[in-house]
Write a protein that holds these residues in place. Structure first.
Motif, mmCIF file in Angstrom:
data_model
loop_
_atom_site.group_PDB
_atom_site.id
_atom_site.type_symbol
_atom_site.label_atom_id
_atom_site.label_comp_id
_atom_site.label_asym_id
_atom_site.label_seq_id
_atom_site.Cartn_x
_atom_site.Cartn_y
_atom_site.Cartn_z
ATOM 1 N N CYS A 163 0.763 -1.411 -0.011
ATOM 2 C CA CYS A 163 -0.049 0.036 -0.008
ATOM 3 C C CYS A 163 0.879 1.397 0.133
ATOM 4 C CB CYS A 163 -0.860 0.041 1.186
ATOM 5 S SG CYS A 163 -2.325 -1.259 0.835
ATOM 6 N N ARG A 164 1.838 1.154 0.810
ATOM 7 C CA ARG A 164 2.943 2.322 0.773
ATOM 8 C C ARG A 164 3.508 2.766 -0.558
ATOM 9 N NH1 ARG A 164 6.289 1.714 6.407
ATOM 10 N NH2 ARG A 164 4.434 0.864 7.660
ATOM 11 N N GLN A 165 3.794 1.685 -1.334
ATOM 12 C CA GLN A 165 4.314 1.693 -2.740
ATOM 13 C C GLN A 165 3.121 2.422 -3.872
ATOM 14 O OE1 GLN A 165 7.606 1.448 -4.141
ATOM 15 N NE2 GLN A 165 6.313 2.169 -6.068
ATOM 16 N N VAL A 166 2.154 1.764 -3.740
ATOM 17 C CA VAL A 166 0.915 2.327 -4.296
ATOM 18 C C VAL A 166 0.486 3.576 -4.062
ATOM 19 C CG1 VAL A 166 -1.706 1.755 -5.090
ATOM 20 C CG2 VAL A 166 -0.045 -0.218 -4.604
ATOM 21 N N LEU A 167 0.475 4.031 -2.945
ATOM 22 C CA LEU A 167 0.329 5.343 -2.616
ATOM 23 C C LEU A 167 1.190 6.332 -3.054
ATOM 24 C CD1 LEU A 167 -0.821 4.799 1.022
ATOM 25 C CD2 LEU A 167 -2.592 5.754 -0.803
ATOM 26 N N SER A 168 2.598 5.845 -2.953
ATOM 27 C CA SER A 168 3.713 6.946 -3.593
ATOM 28 C C SER A 168 3.530 7.304 -5.188
ATOM 29 C CB SER A 168 5.023 5.923 -3.167
ATOM 30 O OG SER A 168 5.242 4.998 -4.205
ATOM 31 N N GLU A 169 2.702 6.446 -5.885
ATOM 32 C CA GLU A 169 2.509 6.857 -6.950
ATOM 33 C C GLU A 169 1.797 7.928 -7.308
ATOM 34 O OE1 GLU A 169 2.743 5.813 -11.277
ATOM 35 O OE2 GLU A 169 3.600 5.024 -9.647
ATOM 36 N N PHE A 170 1.215 8.313 -6.129
ATOM 37 C CA PHE A 170 0.186 9.490 -6.436
ATOM 38 C C PHE A 170 0.465 10.491 -5.280
ATOM 39 C CE2 PHE A 170 -2.319 6.203 -7.922
ATOM 40 C CZ PHE A 170 -2.780 6.748 -9.207
ATOM 41 N N ALA A 171 1.871 10.182 -4.622
ATOM 42 C CA ALA A 171 2.397 11.174 -3.711
ATOM 43 C C ALA A 171 3.926 11.183 -4.067
ATOM 44 C CB ALA A 171 2.147 11.049 -2.337
ATOM 45 N N PRO A 172 4.550 11.600 -5.114
ATOM 46 C CA PRO A 172 5.862 11.574 -5.351
ATOM 47 C C PRO A 172 6.862 12.213 -4.504
ATOM 48 C CG PRO A 172 4.960 12.533 -7.118
ATOM 49 C CD PRO A 172 3.806 11.956 -6.326
#
Length: 134
Positions: A89-98
């Protein structure tokens, strides 16, 4: 941002979780840049690998509504357990919070509020720069 209200939205989403195998219910509430809140809950599957975490359910629903910018996410789980987004989830969220500035609201095992930026929870996240170096 009203952190208690965002956490309350995550708790409300948790009540909708589908967790017949683990009974470990999780809710999330994603605060979109326009001020709207997108809830999500975990959705288990008998094939555990197909299980969806609450954070990714919220993110997918927000993206389906056209949202692409987010300021915070709250995560709520069972009482007495410190909970934060899993690595996936952290990785997926990082896509939208670079930039890593997404604020993550959680609770400690004693129920006290905790918060961290996504960058603190996932330093050196994999992103587009690794796909297309220099």
């Amino acid at each position: 941002m009203d952190a208690p209200a965002l956490m309350a939205a995550a708790e409300a989403a948790r009540a909708m979780a589908h967790a017949p195998y683990s009974r470990f219910t999780v809710g999330a509430a994603l605060l979109c840049a326009d001020g709207s809140i997108q809830p999500g809950c975990n959705v288990e599957n008998a094939s555990y690998g197909a299980t969806l975490c609450a954070e990714r359910v919220a993110l997918g629903a927000a993206v389906a509504r056209g949202q692409r910018r987010f300021t915070a996410i709250a995560v709520a789980g069972p009482a007495g357990i410190a909970l934060s987004p899993c690595g996936l989830c952290r990785q997926v969220l990082s896509e939208f919070a670079p930039d890593g500035h997404l604020l993550v609201l959680m609770r400690a095992a004693d129920g006290s509020p905790r918060q961290a930026t996504l960058a603190a929870l996932l330093p050196d996240a994999f992103g587009p720069d690794q796909l297309h170096p220099g």
